[in-house]
Scaffold this motif. Structure first.
Motif, PDB file in Angstrom:
ATOM      1  N   ASP A   1      47.095 102.884 -56.775  1.00 19.10           N
ATOM      2  CA  ASP A   1      46.394 104.142 -56.525  1.00 19.10           C
ATOM      3  C   ASP A   1      47.346 105.164 -55.914  1.00 19.10           C
ATOM      4  OD1 ASP A   1      44.015 103.168 -57.425  1.00 19.10           O
ATOM      5  OD2 ASP A   1      43.100 102.898 -55.451  1.00 19.10           O
TER       6      ASP A   1
ATOM      7  N   LEU B 158      47.144 108.162 -53.465  1.00 16.72           N
ATOM      8  CA  LEU B 158      46.211 108.652 -52.461  1.00 16.72           C
ATOM      9  C   LEU B 158      46.750 109.917 -51.794  1.00 16.72           C
ATOM     10  CD1 LEU B 158      45.518 105.155 -50.864  1.00 16.72           C
ATOM     11  CD2 LEU B 158      43.938 106.439 -52.302  1.00 16.72           C
TER      12      LEU B 158
ATOM     13  N   TYR C 160      43.087 104.780 -45.088  1.00 16.17           N
ATOM     14  CA  TYR C 160      42.432 104.118 -46.215  1.00 16.17           C
ATOM     15  C   TYR C 160      42.565 102.606 -46.042  1.00 16.17           C
ATOM     16  CZ  TYR C 160      42.648 108.735 -48.345  1.00 16.17           C
ATOM     17  OH  TYR C 160      42.516 110.077 -48.592  1.00 16.17           O
TER      18      TYR C 160
ATOM     19  N   TYR D 217      40.657  99.540 -47.817  1.00 16.75           N
ATOM     20  CA  TYR D 217      39.629  99.252 -48.821  1.00 16.75           C
ATOM     21  C   TYR D 217      40.184  98.332 -49.894  1.00 16.75           C
ATOM     22  CZ  TYR D 217      41.996 102.405 -52.078  1.00 16.75           C
ATOM     23  OH  TYR D 217      42.914 102.990 -52.918  1.00 16.75           O
TER      24      TYR D 217
ATOM     25  N   ASP E 280      40.159  98.163 -54.093  1.00 16.73           N
ATOM     26  CA  ASP E 280      39.833  98.894 -55.318  1.00 16.73           C
ATOM     27  C   ASP E 280      38.880  98.067 -56.177  1.00 16.73           C
ATOM     28  OD1 ASP E 280      40.392  99.630 -58.306  1.00 16.73           O
ATOM     29  OD2 ASP E 280      41.145 101.318 -57.148  1.00 16.73           O
ATOM     30  N   GLN E 281      37.777  98.669 -56.542  1.00 21.42           N
ATOM     31  CA  GLN E 281      36.750  97.930 -57.285  1.00 21.42           C
ATOM     32  C   GLN E 281      37.174  97.605 -58.712  1.00 21.42           C
ATOM     33  OE1 GLN E 281      33.887  96.744 -55.740  1.00 21.42           O
ATOM     34  NE2 GLN E 281      35.085  97.510 -54.000  1.00 21.42           N
TER      35      GLN E 281
ATOM     36  N   LYS F  51      32.392 101.476 -45.537  1.00 22.69           N
ATOM     37  CA  LYS F  51      32.238 102.844 -46.054  1.00 22.69           C
ATOM     38  C   LYS F  51      33.037 103.867 -45.244  1.00 22.69           C
ATOM     39  CE  LYS F  51      27.923 104.117 -43.674  1.00 22.69           C
ATOM     40  NZ  LYS F  51      26.541 104.601 -43.897  1.00 22.69           N
TER      41      LYS F  51
ATOM     42  N   ASP G 110      36.613 103.602 -46.852  1.00 27.35           N
ATOM     43  CA  ASP G 110      36.712 103.611 -48.294  1.00 27.35           C
ATOM     44  C   ASP G 110      37.396 104.887 -48.783  1.00 27.35           C
ATOM     45  OD1 ASP G 110      35.479 104.168 -51.184  1.00 27.35           O
ATOM     46  OD2 ASP G 110      35.336 102.022 -50.768  1.00 27.35           O
ATOM     47  N   LYS G 111      38.070 104.786 -49.914  1.00 26.67           N
ATOM     48  CA  LYS G 111      38.859 105.924 -50.403  1.00 26.67           C
ATOM     49  C   LYS G 111      38.003 107.076 -50.910  1.00 26.67           C
ATOM     50  CE  LYS G 111      39.360 104.449 -55.209  1.00 26.67           C
ATOM     51  NZ  LYS G 111      40.287 104.250 -56.321  1.00 26.67           N
ATOM     52  N   ASP G 112      36.726 106.853 -51.203  1.00 32.62           N
ATOM     53  CA  ASP G 112      35.948 107.852 -51.945  1.00 32.62           C
ATOM     54  C   ASP G 112      35.250 108.910 -51.090  1.00 32.62           C
ATOM     55  OD1 ASP G 112      36.616 106.823 -54.440  1.00 32.62           O
ATOM     56  OD2 ASP G 112      35.083 105.278 -54.301  1.00 32.62           O
ATOM     57  N   TRP G 113      35.223 108.749 -49.755  1.00 29.72           N
ATOM     58  CA  TRP G 113      34.570 109.801 -48.966  1.00 29.72           C
ATOM     59  C   TRP G 113      35.575 110.893 -48.644  1.00 29.72           C
ATOM     60  CZ3 TRP G 113      35.301 111.729 -44.021  1.00 29.72           C
ATOM     61  CH2 TRP G 113      36.131 111.028 -43.143  1.00 29.72           C
ATOM     62  N   ARG G 114      35.051 112.102 -48.556  1.00 35.34           N
ATOM     63  CA  ARG G 114      35.920 113.253 -48.285  1.00 35.34           C
ATOM     64  C   ARG G 114      35.424 113.993 -47.038  1.00 35.34           C
ATOM     65  NH1 ARG G 114      38.488 110.696 -51.027  1.00 35.34           N
ATOM     66  NH2 ARG G 114      39.394 111.109 -53.066  1.00 35.34           N
TER      67      ARG G 114
END
Length: 376
Positions: free
Chosen positions: A222, A224, A326, A328, A330-331, A369, A372-376
Motif C-alpha cells: 500500500d 499511504l 496506520y 491495520y 489489508d483486507q 477502526k 484503520d487506513k480508511d478513516w480520514r
C-alpha cells in the motif's frame, strides 16, 4: 523450486525499528512462530535508534480530530493503550535474558510564554481532561524558563537502544533472525497462505507479512499518506544549576510544536526541532536549520546560554498526515501494516506490535477502526 524445498517463515517483518521488532517479539516469543526481520539499513540509521527515548503519550495526536470522528471514549482508548505499553515495557526492561534498563516515570510539559500560547495550552488541557489523562495547568509561573504550561503526569523516559537490543536478543533466542542491509524490492502474494519477498540479493517466503517502515518504494505494498521528515537535535553540556530542573522531565514549546528539551543522562542537554518535510526536488540548507535552532536555544529560551555546545545530529522519521498512525491488516492482501508513528511514537510503535499479535488472536478489536487506513 517446489514449495516443499522452500524455507517458509511464519512471519516476515519489513523494518527493524520499534514497531517491527515489537511485532516480531510478540509473534516469535508469545506465538512461538518462525520470524524473519528484514532491514535495509544498518540498524543505526533509523528513527528508533536515534530516538530521545521519551515515554510520552503521543502529544502529536490531533485529539480533537479523533474525538470528532470516534467520540471521547474511543479517543481515551489511545491514551490507555500507551499507558498499558509503559507497563509492558517496564516488565520487559527487567525480564530475564536481556540487560536490564530503566523506565522512569516523569512529567512532560507543553509550555509557552504569550497569551496566545496560554490560549492554546488551555485548549489542549481541556482535550486531555476529556480523554481522562492526568494533567495539570500552570499559569504565570515565575521560577522557571516558561510562563505557562500544561503538565502531563506519568510520562517519562527510557533507553531506546536498550529496548532495540533487548528485543533482538529475545527474538534470536527464540530462533528468529534479523538481517540488516537487506532491502526489500517487492512483495507478491502467491496464494492464500504464501507471500514471496524479493530483496536485492535473495528471495524469501512467508505465511504472513508485516510492514513496519514508512518507505513507500516497495512494489506490491500500500502507498499511504506518510510524510518523510528530517529533524535536528543540538547538544550541550549539562553543568549549570539552572538546568538541573529539567533532568527528570521533557518539555515541548507550544509556539514551536516540534521543539523539545530534555536531559540525556547526567551530562548532556538535548534541544531538538526545526523539522523539515522532505519532498522530491526540494532542497534546503542543513547548516541554516541548525543555526536557527541554536539561536532559539541560546537566545530565545536561554536554557543553554553559557553551556558548551557539543554539536548536532539529524535523523529521518515517517509520520502519518492524519496524526494517528496506520495499524491495520489489508483486507485484500492480508498484509499487516504498522507505519506512520512520527517523532514521538516510541510507545505507540511498541504497542502496535502487541495490537497486531492480539488481533491475530481475535482480541482487542475495539482498536481496529481507530487505526484503520480508511478513516480520514
Amino acid at each position: 523450486m517446489s514449495q516443499s524445498k522452500k524455507q517458509i517463515f511464519d512471519l516476515i517483518v519489513i523494518g527493524a525499528g520499534f514497531a517491527g521488532l515489537s511485532a516480531a517479539h510478540h509473534f516469535a516469543v508469545k506465538g512461538k512462530q518462525k520470524v524473519l526481520i528484514l532491514e535495509k539499513g544498518d540498524g543505526k540509521d533509523n528513527a528508533s535508534f536515534a530516538s530521545t527515548a521519551e515515554m510520552n503519550h503521543d502529544p502529536d495526536i490531533d485529539w480533537q480530530k479523533v474525538i470528532r470522528k470516534f467520540g471521547v471514549e474511543q479517543a481515551s482508548l489511545i491514551w490507555k493503550l500507551n499507558e498499558q505499553e509503559i507497563k509492558r515495557l517496564s516488565l520487559f526492561a527487567h525480564s530475564p535474558n536481556i540487560t536490564h534498563f530503566e523506565t522512569k516515570r516523569a512529567s512532560a510539559f507543553l509550555y509557552g510564554h504569550t497569551k496566545k500560547d496560554l490560549k492554546d495550552i488551555r485548549k489542549k488541557f481541556e482535550l486531555y481532561k476529556k480523554i481522562g489523562a492526568p494533567v495539570e495547568l500552570f499559569t504565570s509561573v515565575s521560577d522557571t524558563f516558561f510562563k505557562h504550561a500544561l503538565c502531563i503526569k506519568n510520562d517519562g523516559k527510557t533507553n531506546n537502544q536498550a529496548i532495540l537490543n533487548g528485543l533482538k536478543k529475545v527474538i534470536r533466542k527464540q530462533g528468529g533472525k534479523v538481517l540488516y542491509r537487506t532491502e526489500v524490492v517487492s512483495v507478491t502474494k502467491k496464494d492464500k497462505n504464501l507471500y514471496e519477498i524479493n530483496t536485492s540479493s535473495k528471495v524469501y517466503y512467508s505465511k504472513k507479512i508485516l510492514v513496519a517502515t514508512g518507505d513507500q518504494g516497495i512494489v506490491g505494498l500500500d502507498v499511504l499518506p506518510i510524510r518523510k521528515i528530517k529533524t535536528f537535535v543540538t547538544r550541550y553540556a549539562l553543568n549549570k544549576k539552572e538546568t538541573q530542573q529539567i533532568k527528570e522531565n521533557v518539555f515541548w514549546d507550544t509556539a514551536h510544536p516540534f521543539h523539545y528539551i530534555r536531559a540525556f543522562g547526567d551530562r548532556e542537554l538535548w534541544v531538538g526541532g526545526e523539522d523539515v518535510i522532505l519532498k522530491s526536488g526540494i532542497s534546503f540548507d542543513e547548516s541554516k536549520k541548525v543555526a536557527v535552532l541554536r539561536d532559539y536555544v541560546e537566545n530565545k529560551i536561554q536554557i543553554a546560554k553559557g553551556e558548551q555546545y557539543l554539536g548536532h545530529w539529524s535523523g529521518t522519521f515517517f509520520e502519518s498526515e492524519r496524526s494517528v498512525p496506520y495499524i491495520y491488516q489489508d483486507q485484500n492482501t492480508g498484509i499487516m501494516y504498522s507505519v506512520g508513528f512520527g517523532g514521538s511514537g516510541l510507545l505507540m510503535s511498541l504497542a502496535s506490535g502487541y495490537l497486531q499479535y492480539m488481533w491475530q488472536k481475535g482480541k482487542m478489536k475495539e482498536y481496529k477502526k481507530i487505526f484503520d487506513k480508511d478513516w480520514r
